[in-house]
Design an enzyme around this catalytic site. Structure first.
Site, PDB file in Angstrom:
ATOM      1  N   GLY A  28     -34.242  28.396  17.579  1.00 35.08           N
ATOM      2  CA  GLY A  28     -33.658  27.366  16.437  1.00 35.08           C
ATOM      3  C   GLY A  28     -32.738  26.464  16.717  1.00 35.08           C
ATOM      4  O   GLY A  28     -31.712  27.096  17.857  1.00 35.08           O
ATOM      5  N   HIS A  34     -32.855  23.437  25.105  1.00 31.88           N
ATOM      6  CA  HIS A  34     -34.476  24.103  24.649  1.00 31.88           C
ATOM      7  C   HIS A  34     -35.652  22.849  24.841  1.00 31.88           C
ATOM      8  O   HIS A  34     -36.078  23.370  25.678  1.00 31.88           O
ATOM      9  CB  HIS A  34     -34.381  24.368  23.741  1.00 31.88           C
ATOM     10  CG  HIS A  34     -33.133  25.122  22.582  1.00 31.88           C
ATOM     11  ND1 HIS A  34     -32.117  25.545  21.706  1.00 31.88           N
ATOM     12  CD2 HIS A  34     -33.712  26.791  22.856  1.00 31.88           C
ATOM     13  CE1 HIS A  34     -32.726  26.251  21.775  1.00 31.88           C
ATOM     14  NE2 HIS A  34     -32.541  26.958  21.754  1.00 31.88           N
TER      15      HIS A  34
END
Ligand code: PAF
Length: 274
Positions: A28, A34
């Site tokens: 996260g 990402h």
């Protein structure tokens, strides 16, 4: 985007799929690095699942685990707009129920560099990654090259345990001043953030010197001096073989410069090809 929290939910999701499935495992606090992995997965796979789980077993300092950035609402918004099909959000008791006793260990590669400075770190990574691979059963899983040693260790894990998937490496994404995107960057103070690009600059300078014929020892010593002069506290800076991570005293094909250093309390890692 489907939000899955339970093991049964992942299994059902997998069973219902035809075509290729890409997994992007994350903890996260998503950033451009990402998202570039997510985009690569979306380009190459029919369906993409992103896992978000801050895995406690890979943190060797409790304060690092508790201060690790978390921003689930923003992560879910980013993944929804990116076009991801599903997100897996397990809890600790889902991943490590009472009585959990297994561990996955890769020796050799995982014992070097990060393995020395973060004992147990790769056992935690390999265990959680093996669980995710077993649950999600992806055809491809995407890992960023910023965590270069992690990428090699996971490839070894998959090879040795005959896991039927491909590990895909995504390039290190950087801000305009050269700092590699990392979830921990938001924890840097303004002064530390201003100094942080020195990490990549020091690697670049050492690589230029090595490529220009300077001895490896002098080039790496120069990079260490530059970083220490900029208030970095070094764990290691080394010129290594890009496959085995063994230290190399001479220039070689596929060599890399790898570094881990702290600015204040924040530990940063980076690497480049030489
Ligand atoms: O690179 C990471 O974010 C983590 O190590 C991973 C691969 C998601 C395992 O927890």
């Amino acid at each position: 985007m489907k939000v899955i929290r339970e093991i049964d939910g992942v299994r059902e999701f997998r069973r219902a799929l035809s075509g290729t499935l890409g997994l992007v495992p994350t903890m996260g606090a998503l950033h451009e690095g990402h998202l570039s992995l997510v985009r690569a997965a979306l380009d190459e796979c029919d369906t993409v699942l992103v896992s978000i789980y801050v895995n406690p077993t890979q943190f060797n300092a409790p304060s690092d685990f508790s201060s690790y950035p978390r921003d689930l609402d923003r992560d879910l918004e980013l993944l929804t707009s990116a076009g991801v099909s599903a997100v897996f959000l397990p809890t600790d008791s889902t991943m490590y129920p009472d009585g959990f006793a297994a561990a996955v260990k890769v020796s050799g590669l995982a014992d070097r560099w990060e393995g020395i400075h973060r004992p147990g770190h790769f056992d935690g990574v390999c265990t959680v990654v093996a669980k995710l691979f077993n649950l999600v059963q992806p055809d491809r899983a995407y890992f960023g090259m910023k965590d270069y040693q992690q990428f090699l260790v996971v490839k070894q894990l998959v090879l040795d345990l005959n896991m039927p998937l491909q590990i895909i490496a995504g390039p290190t994404l950087r801000t305009t001043d050269g700092l590699a995107y990392s979830s921990r960057n938001v924890l840097l103070s303004a002064t530390e953030r201003a100094r942080a690009p020195q990490l990549k600059a020091a690697l670049d300078e050492a690589a230029r010197e090595i490529n220009g014929g300077s001895p490896v020892k002098e080039a790496t010593a120069g990079a260490v001096e530059r970083l220490v002069g900029n208030a970095f506290n070094l764990d290691y800076l080394a010129h290594v073989d890009g496959h085995t991570l063994e230290e190399l005293a001479q220039p070689a094909q596929d060599a890399r410069l790898i570094v881990a250093a702290r600015l204040g309390k924040i530990r940063l890692i980076d690497n480049i090809a030489v």
